[in-house]
Design a protein around this motif. Sequence first.
Motif, PDB file in Angstrom:
ATOM      1  N   VAL A 202       0.857  -1.190   0.000  1.00  0.00           N
ATOM      2  CA  VAL A 202       0.000   0.000   0.000  1.00  0.00           C
ATOM      3  C   VAL A 202       0.895   1.243   0.000  1.00  0.00           C
ATOM      4  N   ARG A 203       0.715   2.092  -1.005  1.00  0.00           N
ATOM      5  CA  ARG A 203       1.565   3.275  -1.143  1.00  0.00           C
ATOM      6  C   ARG A 203       1.474   4.177   0.078  1.00  0.00           C
ATOM      7  N   GLY A 204       0.287   4.288   0.642  1.00  0.00           N
ATOM      8  CA  GLY A 204       0.095   5.161   1.791  1.00  0.00           C
ATOM      9  C   GLY A 204       0.992   4.800   2.962  1.00  0.00           C
ATOM     10  N   VAL A 205       1.281   3.516   3.104  1.00  0.00           N
ATOM     11  CA  VAL A 205       2.165   3.074   4.190  1.00  0.00           C
ATOM     12  C   VAL A 205       3.587   3.579   3.939  1.00  0.00           C
ATOM     13  N   ALA A 206       4.008   3.507   2.685  1.00  0.00           N
ATOM     14  CA  ALA A 206       5.376   3.925   2.335  1.00  0.00           C
ATOM     15  C   ALA A 206       5.549   5.436   2.473  1.00  0.00           C
ATOM     16  N   ILE A 207       4.450   6.169   2.507  1.00  0.00           N
ATOM     17  CA  ILE A 207       4.526   7.617   2.737  1.00  0.00           C
ATOM     18  C   ILE A 207       4.292   7.924   4.216  1.00  0.00           C
ATOM     19  N   GLY A 208       3.240   7.323   4.761  1.00  0.00           N
ATOM     20  CA  GLY A 208       2.813   7.662   6.118  1.00  0.00           C
ATOM     21  C   GLY A 208       3.833   7.309   7.186  1.00  0.00           C
ATOM     22  N   VAL A 209       4.456   6.157   7.069  1.00  0.00           N
ATOM     23  CA  VAL A 209       5.388   5.722   8.121  1.00  0.00           C
ATOM     24  C   VAL A 209       6.604   6.644   8.215  1.00  0.00           C
ATOM     25  N   PRO A 210       7.296   6.942   7.119  1.00  0.00           N
ATOM     26  CA  PRO A 210       8.455   7.853   7.267  1.00  0.00           C
ATOM     27  C   PRO A 210       8.059   9.257   7.698  1.00  0.00           C
ATOM     28  N   VAL A 211       6.910   9.724   7.242  1.00  0.00           N
ATOM     29  CA  VAL A 211       6.457  11.065   7.656  1.00  0.00           C
ATOM     30  C   VAL A 211       6.197  11.072   9.157  1.00  0.00           C
ATOM     31  N   ALA A 212       5.488  10.068   9.632  1.00  0.00           N
ATOM     32  CA  ALA A 212       5.194   9.999  11.072  1.00  0.00           C
ATOM     33  C   ALA A 212       6.481   9.861  11.874  1.00  0.00           C
ATOM     34  N   LEU A 213       7.406   9.040  11.390  1.00  0.00           N
ATOM     35  CA  LEU A 213       8.676   8.858  12.100  1.00  0.00           C
ATOM     36  C   LEU A 213       9.448  10.171  12.188  1.00  0.00           C
ATOM     37  N   MET A 214       9.445  10.912  11.097  1.00  0.00           N
ATOM     38  CA  MET A 214      10.188  12.181  11.095  1.00  0.00           C
ATOM     39  C   MET A 214       9.585  13.180  12.084  1.00  0.00           C
ATOM     40  N   PHE A 215       8.257  13.254  12.145  1.00  0.00           N
ATOM     41  CA  PHE A 215       7.643  14.173  13.112  1.00  0.00           C
ATOM     42  C   PHE A 215       7.911  13.703  14.547  1.00  0.00           C
ATOM     43  N   LEU A 216       7.865  12.396  14.747  1.00  0.00           N
ATOM     44  CA  LEU A 216       8.172  11.857  16.076  1.00  0.00           C
ATOM     45  C   LEU A 216       9.616  12.164  16.468  1.00  0.00           C
ATOM     46  N   MET A 217      10.519  12.029  15.515  1.00  0.00           N
ATOM     47  CA  MET A 217      11.935  12.291  15.815  1.00  0.00           C
ATOM     48  C   MET A 217      12.160  13.775  16.089  1.00  0.00           C
ATOM     49  N   TYR A 218      11.429  14.618  15.388  1.00  0.00           N
ATOM     50  CA  TYR A 218      11.534  16.068  15.628  1.00  0.00           C
ATOM     51  C   TYR A 218      11.068  16.382  17.043  1.00  0.00           C
ATOM     52  N   LEU A 219       9.930  15.778  17.402  1.00  0.00           N
ATOM     53  CA  LEU A 219       9.379  15.969  18.738  1.00  0.00           C
ATOM     54  C   LEU A 219      10.339  15.443  19.795  1.00  0.00           C
ATOM     55  N   LEU A 220      10.887  14.289  19.536  1.00  0.00           N
ATOM     56  CA  LEU A 220      11.829  13.674  20.475  1.00  0.00           C
ATOM     57  C   LEU A 220      13.046  14.567  20.679  1.00  0.00           C
ATOM     58  N   ASP A 221      13.508  15.162  19.604  1.00  0.00           N
ATOM     59  CA  ASP A 221      14.679  16.040  19.683  1.00  0.00           C
ATOM     60  C   ASP A 221      14.370  17.266  20.539  1.00  0.00           C
ATOM     61  N   ILE A 222      13.181  17.842  20.320  1.00  0.00           N
ATOM     62  CA  ILE A 222      12.769  19.025  21.099  1.00  0.00           C
ATOM     63  C   ILE A 222      12.618  18.647  22.572  1.00  0.00           C
ATOM     64  N   LEU A 223      11.891  17.548  22.821  1.00  0.00           N
ATOM     65  CA  LEU A 223      11.658  17.129  24.206  1.00  0.00           C
ATOM     66  C   LEU A 223      12.965  16.765  24.905  1.00  0.00           C
ATOM     67  N   GLY A 224      13.860  16.174  24.132  1.00  0.00           N
ATOM     68  CA  GLY A 224      15.161  15.802  24.701  1.00  0.00           C
ATOM     69  C   GLY A 224      15.936  17.015  25.175  1.00  0.00           C
ATOM     70  N   LYS A 225      15.712  18.149  24.507  1.00  0.00           N
ATOM     71  CA  LYS A 225      16.383  19.377  24.928  1.00  0.00           C
ATOM     72  C   LYS A 225      15.711  19.987  26.165  1.00  0.00           C
ATOM     73  N   LEU A 226      14.423  19.740  26.301  1.00  0.00           N
ATOM     74  CA  LEU A 226      13.653  20.322  27.411  1.00  0.00           C
ATOM     75  C   LEU A 226      13.713  19.483  28.676  1.00  0.00           C
ATOM     76  N   VAL A 227      13.710  18.158  28.509  1.00  0.00           N
ATOM     77  CA  VAL A 227      13.627  17.262  29.674  1.00  0.00           C
ATOM     78  C   VAL A 227      14.918  16.446  29.765  1.00  0.00           C
ATOM     79  N   ASP A 228      15.619  16.619  30.869  1.00  0.00           N
ATOM     80  CA  ASP A 228      16.917  15.958  31.014  1.00  0.00           C
ATOM     81  C   ASP A 228      16.820  14.441  30.867  1.00  0.00           C
ATOM     82  N   GLU A 229      15.727  13.880  31.431  1.00  0.00           N
ATOM     83  CA  GLU A 229      15.588  12.417  31.399  1.00  0.00           C
ATOM     84  C   GLU A 229      15.452  11.898  29.969  1.00  0.00           C
ATOM     85  N   LEU A 230      14.979  12.763  29.107  1.00  0.00           N
ATOM     86  CA  LEU A 230      14.762  12.322  27.715  1.00  0.00           C
ATOM     87  C   LEU A 230      15.965  12.627  26.814  1.00  0.00           C
TER      88      LEU A 230
END
Lengths: 280, 307
Positions: A202-230
Amino acid sequence: MTDSTIAHPGFAAARGISAIDMLATYVRHLLWRHSRGVIFWTIGVTVYSALMILSFPAFEESGSLDVSQYPEAVREAFNLESLSTIEPFLSSQLFNFLPLVLMFIPITAFAGAIVGAEERGALDVLFGTPLPRPVYVIAYWVAVATLMLLMLLTLGIGSWIAAVAIDVDLGLGESLLASLNVFPITMAAGSIGLALSAAVRVRGVAIGVPVALMFLMYLLDILGKLVDELEPFRNLSFFKAYGDALQDGMPWGGAAVLLVIAVALGALAIPLFQRRDIYA
Amino acid sequence: MSSPAIVTEHLTKTYGANRGIRDINLTINQGEIFGFLGPNGAGKSTTMRTLLGFMRPTSGSARIFGHDIVTESVAIRHHVGNLPGEFALEDRMTGRQMLKLHADLRGVTDLSYAEELAERLQADLDRPTRRLSRGNKQKIGIIIALFHRPRLVMLDEPTSGLDPLMQETCLDLLLEARQRGQTVFISSHILPEIERVADRIGIIREGELIAVEHTHELTSRTFRHVRIGFADPITSDIITRFHTLDGVDRFDTIEERSLAFQAHGDINEVVRLAARYDLTMLDIERPSLEEMFMRYYNSDSPREATA
């Protein structure tokens, strides 16, 4: 008469063609096929960057670039220690989130390469030719990488010209490096899509998964800067490797890691595609 | 005698629920037109797609010009021109651009035969393919399959979407290809078009190759639906006369002024007898493929599939 053709008067028989020739032919085709969309993206992002730079003096004069009132955590998260010079300004207004925008170019192109083309029924005609599947995957990666590099070079040069035009202190080298630093992270994101394109139905999976991962990684990077434990979890994010080339200098190590990931995921797509049944 | 173009041994491909092909044993000789006949969903396309390496066999093996279909697919595709049953062309490209791309990928520099094919098929090579009708896209697909004069042409339902005149042209092109020594493997669910061009016919049903026959043998086994309308009321004598003709059976309808039955073998005897009467109608129809299967295989056990 060659081995692969039937003799016929007036017919200039087929010559042998190597995998390299086929790769070059198909890369040229893909550059043509995807060029129009990338040209629009290039114009859009370069004009946006130029407008940001051209507006910098106005922001500077208005005093709205004073970030000292911002909470320290926010300033830290978004690397906003000061916006008094063009580098942090351009980082905050463009380069910090540019990968989240430009990632859609390689992701959609790669998703369309295999699973998307299969859904359209376009692979059946193409693979009636002797084009080997690995050559097809490599051609796609090379073509998309080439277009991304050309776009980012244009962005870098366009930004520098805008800076020169209003006498803002932005060197060509730092403008180009900041732009080219977007290449590894977007190609890594795109290559997730390429591997998935070879693996899923399914093409949508090949688009949706990397897009979601990238937003999650962006969020993780921001949170990692804000919260020491992360903070340790930032190592899982492409955005830590991406860094901030304008303010902190080109993150060569991170760029190399992201490039290796991009190439490895692209390479993974080859055996996945080799084993794949192409359905009508 | 040259080696076969295609040899399959117990070729099996299963996928999805009840889909695929089972235990296909088939030999197609070089220089022949082999017709692959079967209803939709019987496994024709799966067989062709497996042979071309689009799908990996579940078991069994096959060779094309001596090359293994799994490990030497690229070498095989140098020798093959392929028209898929369902396909999409690049929307933004014209037929000419598509041809140029395929020529470049094959190392073909002379497109004069492609131009000749386009002229005969009345194909528009200069319009983006997204603006072409189904039939015109099919013509581009046929040209792509034939323009490089491959040793083996594999065509899945090639006349689909073509008007009757172009169907004839397409079949003529296949006959010409055979004359040049090319091998043609054509699939269809339309018996008459296969009959017209094929030297041999393979019949596939529910994924199994149930027979391979020379075309004239298969044709002689087929029957016709005959319906005759009489100007005058039918007498028992007329019925008896038709009933006693060789190959006539299954009187489906006997009405006051019409008869309907099935006629096997030589139809001329039926026509000659009918010509003695004053008729209002004489209708002779081929059976559908499904009917042919039913009649043909109810009376015969599956035949050896290899020639």
